[in-house]
Design a protein around this motif. Structure first.
Motif, PDB file in Angstrom:
ATOM      1  N   GLY A  87       0.805  -1.210   0.000  1.00  0.00           N
ATOM      2  CA  GLY A  87       0.000   0.000   0.000  1.00  0.00           C
ATOM      3  C   GLY A  87       0.837   1.257   0.000  1.00  0.00           C
ATOM      4  N   ALA A  88       0.208   2.348   0.427  1.00  0.00           N
ATOM      5  CA  ALA A  88       0.894   3.643   0.455  1.00  0.00           C
ATOM      6  C   ALA A  88       2.050   3.628   1.447  1.00  0.00           C
ATOM      7  CB  ALA A  88      -0.099   4.738   0.818  1.00  0.00           C
ATOM      8  N   SER A  89       1.872   2.946   2.594  1.00  0.00           N
ATOM      9  CA  SER A  89       2.949   2.905   3.584  1.00  0.00           C
ATOM     10  C   SER A  89       4.173   2.169   3.031  1.00  0.00           C
ATOM     11  CB  SER A  89       2.473   2.242   4.868  1.00  0.00           C
ATOM     12  OG  SER A  89       2.075   0.908   4.622  1.00  0.00           O
ATOM     13  N   GLY A  90       3.958   1.119   2.270  1.00  0.00           N
ATOM     14  CA  GLY A  90       5.076   0.403   1.661  1.00  0.00           C
ATOM     15  C   GLY A  90       5.816   1.257   0.648  1.00  0.00           C
ATOM     16  N   ALA A  91       5.075   2.046  -0.121  1.00  0.00           N
ATOM     17  CA  ALA A  91       5.710   2.939  -1.098  1.00  0.00           C
ATOM     18  C   ALA A  91       6.537   4.002  -0.378  1.00  0.00           C
ATOM     19  CB  ALA A  91       4.647   3.585  -1.972  1.00  0.00           C
ATOM     20  N   TRP A 107      14.548   8.822   8.314  1.00  0.00           N
ATOM     21  CA  TRP A 107      13.817   8.419   9.515  1.00  0.00           C
ATOM     22  C   TRP A 107      12.441   9.053   9.571  1.00  0.00           C
ATOM     23  CZ3 TRP A 107      15.808   4.274  11.264  1.00  0.00           C
ATOM     24  CH2 TRP A 107      17.165   4.055  11.107  1.00  0.00           C
ATOM     25  N   LEU A 108      12.302  10.296   9.122  1.00  0.00           N
ATOM     26  CA  LEU A 108      10.990  10.935   9.123  1.00  0.00           C
ATOM     27  C   LEU A 108      10.036  10.241   8.158  1.00  0.00           C
ATOM     28  CD1 LEU A 108      12.037  14.679   9.386  1.00  0.00           C
ATOM     29  CD2 LEU A 108      10.965  13.266  11.136  1.00  0.00           C
ATOM     30  N   LEU A 109      10.564   9.803   7.015  1.00  0.00           N
ATOM     31  CA  LEU A 109       9.713   9.067   6.076  1.00  0.00           C
ATOM     32  C   LEU A 109       9.289   7.722   6.667  1.00  0.00           C
ATOM     33  CD1 LEU A 109      11.475   9.890   2.712  1.00  0.00           C
ATOM     34  CD2 LEU A 109       9.106  10.409   3.307  1.00  0.00           C
ATOM     35  N   LEU A 110      10.193   7.052   7.385  1.00  0.00           N
ATOM     36  CA  LEU A 110       9.830   5.781   8.017  1.00  0.00           C
ATOM     37  C   LEU A 110       8.775   5.994   9.105  1.00  0.00           C
ATOM     38  CD1 LEU A 110      13.256   3.933   8.255  1.00  0.00           C
ATOM     39  CD2 LEU A 110      11.351   3.452   6.711  1.00  0.00           C
ATOM     40  N   LEU A 111       8.889   7.091   9.871  1.00  0.00           N
ATOM     41  CA  LEU A 111       7.865   7.400  10.871  1.00  0.00           C
ATOM     42  C   LEU A 111       6.526   7.692  10.203  1.00  0.00           C
ATOM     43  CD1 LEU A 111       9.852   9.663  13.354  1.00  0.00           C
ATOM     44  CD2 LEU A 111       8.818   7.459  13.858  1.00  0.00           C
ATOM     45  N   ASP A 114       4.878   4.529   9.130  1.00  0.00           N
ATOM     46  CA  ASP A 114       4.228   3.825  10.243  1.00  0.00           C
ATOM     47  C   ASP A 114       2.849   4.406  10.534  1.00  0.00           C
ATOM     48  OD1 ASP A 114       6.282   2.070  10.574  1.00  0.00           O
ATOM     49  OD2 ASP A 114       7.184   3.109  12.266  1.00  0.00           O
ATOM     50  N   ARG A 115       2.737   5.730  10.529  1.00  0.00           N
ATOM     51  CA  ARG A 115       1.435   6.367  10.770  1.00  0.00           C
ATOM     52  C   ARG A 115       0.460   6.041   9.645  1.00  0.00           C
ATOM     53  NH1 ARG A 115      -0.115   6.255  14.697  1.00  0.00           N
ATOM     54  NH2 ARG A 115       1.456   4.712  14.864  1.00  0.00           N
ATOM     55  N   VAL A 116       0.930   6.076   8.392  1.00  0.00           N
ATOM     56  CA  VAL A 116       0.063   5.741   7.257  1.00  0.00           C
ATOM     57  C   VAL A 116      -0.368   4.286   7.353  1.00  0.00           C
ATOM     58  CG1 VAL A 116       0.039   5.460   4.744  1.00  0.00           C
ATOM     59  CG2 VAL A 116       0.970   7.541   5.744  1.00  0.00           C
ATOM     60  N   HIS A 121      -4.628   0.225   8.341  1.00  0.00           N
ATOM     61  CA  HIS A 121      -5.234  -0.866   9.100  1.00  0.00           C
ATOM     62  C   HIS A 121      -6.555  -0.439   9.745  1.00  0.00           C
ATOM     63  CE1 HIS A 121      -1.338  -2.840   8.579  1.00  0.00           C
ATOM     64  NE2 HIS A 121      -2.009  -3.948   8.800  1.00  0.00           N
ATOM     65  N   HIS A 122      -6.632   0.808  10.210  1.00  0.00           N
ATOM     66  CA  HIS A 122      -7.908   1.298  10.755  1.00  0.00           C
ATOM     67  C   HIS A 122      -8.986   1.275   9.676  1.00  0.00           C
ATOM     68  CE1 HIS A 122      -6.289   2.323  14.563  1.00  0.00           C
ATOM     69  NE2 HIS A 122      -5.628   3.401  14.174  1.00  0.00           N
ATOM     70  N   LEU A 123      -8.657   1.750   8.502  1.00  0.00           N
ATOM     71  CA  LEU A 123      -9.636   1.778   7.415  1.00  0.00           C
ATOM     72  C   LEU A 123     -10.018   0.365   6.979  1.00  0.00           C
ATOM     73  CD1 LEU A 123      -8.258   4.763   5.309  1.00  0.00           C
ATOM     74  CD2 LEU A 123     -10.296   4.722   6.765  1.00  0.00           C
TER      75      LEU A 123
END
Length: 193
Positions: A87-91, A107-111, A114-116, A121-123
């Motif tokens: 998904g978007a988080s993997g990209a 590191w900011l992109l990895l954080l 994680d939020r995405v 998962h919530h969606l």
């Protein structure tokens, strides 16, 4: 200059600079060169078996292309495969590995990924018979059942400095998502009439 050792091999890597060059360049370098000052010295002597039954460990298979830091020549022989990027988080995660580990962007992109991933998962849970319940899963009920509020006052707890932010951080995104859904629903109703 000695030839650098291949990563992930059993032999000890050679120094890129001699001990004298390092001692001249870095103050205090080599203070532990005397074997009496190093508790691990007996294990470093020649002829002691390390227990390794390999010269280069057997490589783990890659079920999908793995992210690899640009600082490393290859992946380590063993790595985790529990969560493939999707998904978007993997990209976002794959994009983060274009940057060096020494850069904040990595590191900011990895954080952010994680939020995405959490929101993905919530969606996704909304399409299941038992979607996420932010009231019970954030521990809100325990605040009232387990003396949560009374334990915050007069106890000199450090987390009370930011506890006013917790409802905003936890409930804020859910409230925004609800308002967004209501706006979409209102637009659909208006379009029908």
């Amino acid at each position: 200059m000695p030839e650098p050792a291949t990563p992930y091999t059993a032999e000890k890597p050679a120094l890129k600079e001699s001990a004298e060059e390092l001692r001249a360049r870095i103050p205090g370098w080599g203070v532990d060169l005397d074997p009496k000052d190093r508790p691990s010295f007996p294990r470093e002597q020649a002829g002691i078996e390390t227990g390794a039954h390999w010269d280069f460990p057997e490589r783990q298979s890659q079920p999908w292309p793995r992210e690899k830091s640009i600082e490393h020549a290859m992946l380590p022989p063993v790595f985790g495969t529990s969560t493939p990027p999707q998904g978007a988080s993997g990209a976002i995660r794959k994009y983060a590995y274009r940057y060096s580990e020494g850069r904040a962007a990595h590191w900011l992109l990895l954080l952010a990924a994680d939020r995405v991933d959490a929101w993905e998962h919530h969606l996704r849970s909304l399409a299941t018979p038992r979607p996420d319940n932010p009231i019970t899963e954030t521990g809100l009920r325990a605040e009232f059942k387990r003396h949560g509020i009374s334990s915050r006052f007069g106890k000199r707890r450090v987390d009370t400095n930011h506890s006013w932010l917790d409802p905003i951080v936890v409930a804020g995104p859910w409230a925004l998502a609800g308002l967004g859904a209501a706006a979409v629903l209102r637009a659909l109703v208006r379009r029908r009439h």
